[in-house]
Design a protein around this motif. Structure first.
Motif, PDB file in Angstrom:
ATOM      1  N   VAL A  65      13.392   5.214  11.268  1.00 17.91           N
ATOM      2  CA  VAL A  65      12.802   6.057  10.250  1.00 17.91           C
ATOM      3  C   VAL A  65      13.787   5.982   9.084  1.00 17.91           C
ATOM      4  O   VAL A  65      14.971   6.249   9.255  1.00 17.91           O
ATOM      5  N   MET A  66      13.262   5.542   7.929  1.00 17.80           N
ATOM      6  CA  MET A  66      14.132   5.358   6.761  1.00 17.80           C
ATOM      7  C   MET A  66      13.613   6.217   5.608  1.00 17.80           C
ATOM      8  O   MET A  66      12.407   6.376   5.455  1.00 17.80           O
ATOM      9  N   ARG A  67      14.558   6.722   4.802  1.00 21.29           N
ATOM     10  CA  ARG A  67      14.192   7.644   3.722  1.00 21.29           C
ATOM     11  C   ARG A  67      15.056   7.405   2.499  1.00 21.29           C
ATOM     12  O   ARG A  67      16.250   7.098   2.620  1.00 21.29           O
ATOM     13  N   ALA A 113       4.504   9.781  -9.691  1.00 23.22           N
ATOM     14  CA  ALA A 113       3.472  10.629  -9.091  1.00 23.22           C
ATOM     15  C   ALA A 113       4.023  11.982  -8.639  1.00 23.22           C
ATOM     16  O   ALA A 113       3.266  12.835  -8.178  1.00 23.22           O
ATOM     17  N   GLY A 114       5.343  12.181  -8.757  1.00 20.03           N
ATOM     18  CA  GLY A 114       5.931  13.467  -8.431  1.00 20.03           C
ATOM     19  C   GLY A 114       6.382  13.648  -6.992  1.00 20.03           C
ATOM     20  O   GLY A 114       6.731  14.762  -6.586  1.00 20.03           O
ATOM     21  N   PHE A 115       6.419  12.571  -6.221  1.00 18.65           N
ATOM     22  CA  PHE A 115       6.927  12.681  -4.853  1.00 18.65           C
ATOM     23  C   PHE A 115       8.431  12.926  -4.882  1.00 18.65           C
ATOM     24  O   PHE A 115       9.126  12.497  -5.794  1.00 18.65           O
ATOM     25  N   ARG A 116       8.941  13.613  -3.882  1.00 17.88           N
ATOM     26  CA  ARG A 116      10.371  13.928  -3.809  1.00 17.88           C
ATOM     27  C   ARG A 116      11.157  12.879  -3.018  1.00 17.88           C
ATOM     28  O   ARG A 116      12.378  12.803  -3.138  1.00 17.88           O
ATOM     29  N   ALA A 117      10.462  12.092  -2.201  1.00 19.26           N
ATOM     30  CA  ALA A 117      11.130  11.089  -1.379  1.00 19.26           C
ATOM     31  C   ALA A 117      10.124  10.031  -0.961  1.00 19.26           C
ATOM     32  O   ALA A 117       8.910  10.239  -1.048  1.00 19.26           O
ATOM     33  N   MET A 118      10.652   8.906  -0.500  1.00 18.33           N
ATOM     34  CA  MET A 118       9.848   7.858   0.130  1.00 18.33           C
ATOM     35  C   MET A 118      10.377   7.734   1.547  1.00 18.33           C
ATOM     36  O   MET A 118      11.598   7.682   1.767  1.00 18.33           O
ATOM     37  N   GLN A 119       9.478   7.723   2.517  1.00 16.91           N
ATOM     38  CA  GLN A 119       9.881   7.626   3.923  1.00 16.91           C
ATOM     39  C   GLN A 119       9.074   6.539   4.606  1.00 16.91           C
ATOM     40  O   GLN A 119       7.862   6.459   4.444  1.00 16.91           O
ATOM     41  N   TYR A 120       9.766   5.706   5.354  1.00 16.77           N
ATOM     42  CA  TYR A 120       9.121   4.701   6.197  1.00 16.77           C
ATOM     43  C   TYR A 120       9.275   5.179   7.639  1.00 16.77           C
ATOM     44  O   TYR A 120      10.391   5.429   8.094  1.00 16.77           O
ATOM     45  N   ALA A 165       5.008   3.811   2.219  1.00 19.30           N
ATOM     46  CA  ALA A 165       4.455   2.545   1.759  1.00 19.30           C
ATOM     47  C   ALA A 165       4.644   1.489   2.839  1.00 19.30           C
ATOM     48  O   ALA A 165       5.488   1.633   3.719  1.00 19.30           O
ATOM     49  N   SER A 166       3.838   0.450   2.737  1.00 20.51           N
ATOM     50  CA  SER A 166       3.962  -0.718   3.601  1.00 20.51           C
ATOM     51  C   SER A 166       3.842  -1.949   2.717  1.00 20.51           C
ATOM     52  O   SER A 166       3.168  -1.912   1.681  1.00 20.51           O
ATOM     53  N   TYR A 167       4.447  -3.036   3.168  1.00 20.71           N
ATOM     54  CA  TYR A 167       4.502  -4.246   2.358  1.00 20.71           C
ATOM     55  C   TYR A 167       4.191  -5.469   3.210  1.00 20.71           C
ATOM     56  O   TYR A 167       4.626  -5.557   4.354  1.00 20.71           O
ATOM     57  N   MET A 168       3.468  -6.400   2.617  1.00 16.04           N
ATOM     58  CA  MET A 168       3.198  -7.692   3.244  1.00 16.04           C
ATOM     59  C   MET A 168       3.483  -8.757   2.199  1.00 16.04           C
ATOM     60  O   MET A 168       2.928  -8.711   1.095  1.00 16.04           O
ATOM     61  N   VAL A 169       4.347  -9.706   2.551  1.00 13.62           N
ATOM     62  CA  VAL A 169       4.643 -10.827   1.662  1.00 13.62           C
ATOM     63  C   VAL A 169       4.212 -12.103   2.361  1.00 13.62           C
ATOM     64  O   VAL A 169       4.577 -12.334   3.526  1.00 13.62           O
ATOM     65  N   ASP A 170       3.442 -12.922   1.654  1.00 15.92           N
ATOM     66  CA  ASP A 170       3.025 -14.206   2.205  1.00 15.92           C
ATOM     67  C   ASP A 170       4.287 -14.980   2.589  1.00 15.92           C
ATOM     68  O   ASP A 170       5.184 -15.155   1.750  1.00 15.92           O
ATOM     69  N   PRO A 171       4.400 -15.421   3.840  1.00 20.33           N
ATOM     70  CA  PRO A 171       5.596 -16.170   4.245  1.00 20.33           C
ATOM     71  C   PRO A 171       5.886 -17.367   3.344  1.00 20.33           C
ATOM     72  O   PRO A 171       7.049 -17.748   3.174  1.00 20.33           O
ATOM     73  N   LYS A 223       0.867  -1.179   0.000  1.00 15.23           N
ATOM     74  CA  LYS A 223       0.000   0.000   0.000  1.00 15.23           C
ATOM     75  C   LYS A 223       0.897   1.220   0.000  1.00 15.23           C
ATOM     76  O   LYS A 223       1.942   1.247   0.660  1.00 15.23           O
ATOM     77  N   MET A 224       0.513   2.220  -0.779  1.00 16.85           N
ATOM     78  CA  MET A 224       1.298   3.436  -0.956  1.00 16.85           C
ATOM     79  C   MET A 224       0.396   4.632  -0.691  1.00 16.85           C
ATOM     80  O   MET A 224      -0.787   4.595  -1.038  1.00 16.85           O
ATOM     81  N   TYR A 225       0.984   5.683  -0.153  1.00 18.43           N
ATOM     82  CA  TYR A 225       0.175   6.832   0.249  1.00 18.43           C
ATOM     83  C   TYR A 225       1.095   8.000   0.573  1.00 18.43           C
ATOM     84  O   TYR A 225       2.313   7.843   0.657  1.00 18.43           O
ATOM     85  N   ARG A 226       0.506   9.167   0.766  1.00 18.62           N
ATOM     86  CA  ARG A 226       1.269  10.328   1.234  1.00 18.62           C
ATOM     87  C   ARG A 226       1.681  10.075   2.672  1.00 18.62           C
ATOM     88  O   ARG A 226       0.873   9.635   3.490  1.00 18.62           O
ATOM     89  N   ASN A 227       2.926  10.372   2.976  1.00 21.30           N
ATOM     90  CA  ASN A 227       3.392  10.188   4.342  1.00 21.30           C
ATOM     91  C   ASN A 227       2.684  11.149   5.294  1.00 21.30           C
ATOM     92  O   ASN A 227       2.359  10.783   6.416  1.00 21.30           O
ATOM     93  N   GLN A 228       2.474  12.363   4.849  1.00 23.25           N
ATOM     94  CA  GLN A 228       1.790  13.392   5.630  1.00 23.25           C
ATOM     95  C   GLN A 228       0.900  14.183   4.684  1.00 23.25           C
ATOM     96  O   GLN A 228       1.042  14.093   3.475  1.00 23.25           O
ATOM     97  N   GLY A 229       0.035  14.989   5.235  1.00 23.56           N
ATOM     98  CA  GLY A 229      -0.780  15.882   4.424  1.00 23.56           C
ATOM     99  C   GLY A 229      -0.139  17.253   4.332  1.00 23.56           C
ATOM    100  O   GLY A 229       1.001  17.466   4.758  1.00 23.56           O
ATOM    101  N   GLY A 230      -0.867  18.181   3.748  1.00 19.74           N
ATOM    102  CA  GLY A 230      -0.442  19.573   3.712  1.00 19.74           C
ATOM    103  C   GLY A 230       0.955  19.767   3.182  1.00 19.74           C
ATOM    104  O   GLY A 230       1.308  19.269   2.120  1.00 19.74           O
ATOM    105  N   ASN A 231       1.764  20.484   3.943  1.00 21.04           N
ATOM    106  CA  ASN A 231       3.119  20.819   3.506  1.00 21.04           C
ATOM    107  C   ASN A 231       4.077  19.627   3.524  1.00 21.04           C
ATOM    108  O   ASN A 231       5.218  19.754   3.099  1.00 21.04           O
ATOM    109  N   GLY A 232       3.610  18.471   3.976  1.00 18.39           N
ATOM    110  CA  GLY A 232       4.425  17.254   3.941  1.00 18.39           C
ATOM    111  C   GLY A 232       3.970  16.270   2.875  1.00 18.39           C
ATOM    112  O   GLY A 232       4.480  15.150   2.800  1.00 18.39           O
TER     113      GLY A 232
END
Length: 162
Positions: free
Chosen positions: A157-159, A109-116, A81-87, A66-75
Motif C-alpha cells: 500500500v503506497m501513499r 481536483a482537491g484530493f489530499r493524497a494519492m493511494q495505491y 490510479a492505475s497505469y498500463m504502459v504498452d511493453p 485511470k484515476m478515481y476516488r480510492n474510497q467513497g464517503g468519508n474516504g
C-alpha cells in the motif's frame, strides 16, 4: 508525448496491451483471462473518475491511466490510479508521464493524497518510480499476490500526500 483524455474510440488501441499485461499475471490483481467487455468496464471508468492516454506524435497510444476516488464517503478525499504502459513503449518515460499527470489531476481536483492499494512487491520498476515521485510504502500485505514465477509475494500500500 501527449497525455490527453481518453475516449471510447481509444479503447481498441488500449485493449491489446492491457490484455497482454493482465494475462501475464505479474502486476495486476485482475483475473488473467478477463474478457474484453469486463476489462473495458474496469478500465474505462465513468466520471467523476478519469481515463487518459499517452500518445506519440503519430497518435499511437503508448499507455493509459485511470484515476478515481480510492474510497467513497468519508474516504473520498483520497485519490487512486492505475497505469498500463504498452511493453513496446517501455523505457520511454510513459509511465512517469502518466503518474505525474495523474498526481496533477488529483491536486487540481482537491484530493489530499494519492493511494495505491495493491502495488505488487516484485514490480520493482513501478515501486522505484513511485518512490521517486514522493510515495512511501505505508505497509505490505505479505503473500497477498500469487506471481506466476516468483510465487507468493507482497502487495504494497503506497501513499503520497498532495
Amino acid at each position: 508525448m501527449l497525455i490527453r483524455e481518453a475516449t471510447i474510440e481509444d479503447w481498441p488501441a488500449v485493449w491489446p496491451f492491457l490484455q497482454r499485461i493482465v494475462a501475464a499475471g505479474e502486476t495486476f490483481t485482475y483475473d488473467t483471462d478477463t474478457p474484453e467487455p469486463e476489462a473495458r468496464s474496469l478500465w474505462m471508468v465513468p466520471a467523476p473518475g478519469r481515463v487518459t492516454v499517452a500518445v506519440d506524435d503519430e497518435g499511437t497510444v503508448l499507455g493509459s491511466a485511470k484515476m478515481y476516488r480510492n474510497q467513497g464517503g468519508n474516504g473520498a478525499h483520497v485519490a487512486s490510479a492505475s497505469y498500463m504502459v504498452d511493453p513496446k513503449a517501455s523505457g520511454r518515460g510513459v509511465g512517469r508521464g502518466l503518474v505525474e499527470e495523474s498526481l496533477a489531476w488529483a491536486r487540481e481536483a482537491g484530493f489530499r493524497a494519492m493511494q495505491y492499494n495493491a502495488v505488487v512487491e516484485t514490480n520493482v520498476h513501478a515501486v522505484k518510480l513511485y518512490l521517486a515521485l514522493g510515495f512511501t510504502v505505508v505497509g505490505t500485505v505479505p503473500e497477498a499476490f500469487h506471481h506466476p514465477t516468483e510465487g507468493y509475494t507482497g502487495l504494497h500500500v503506497m501513499r503520497a500526500a498532495l
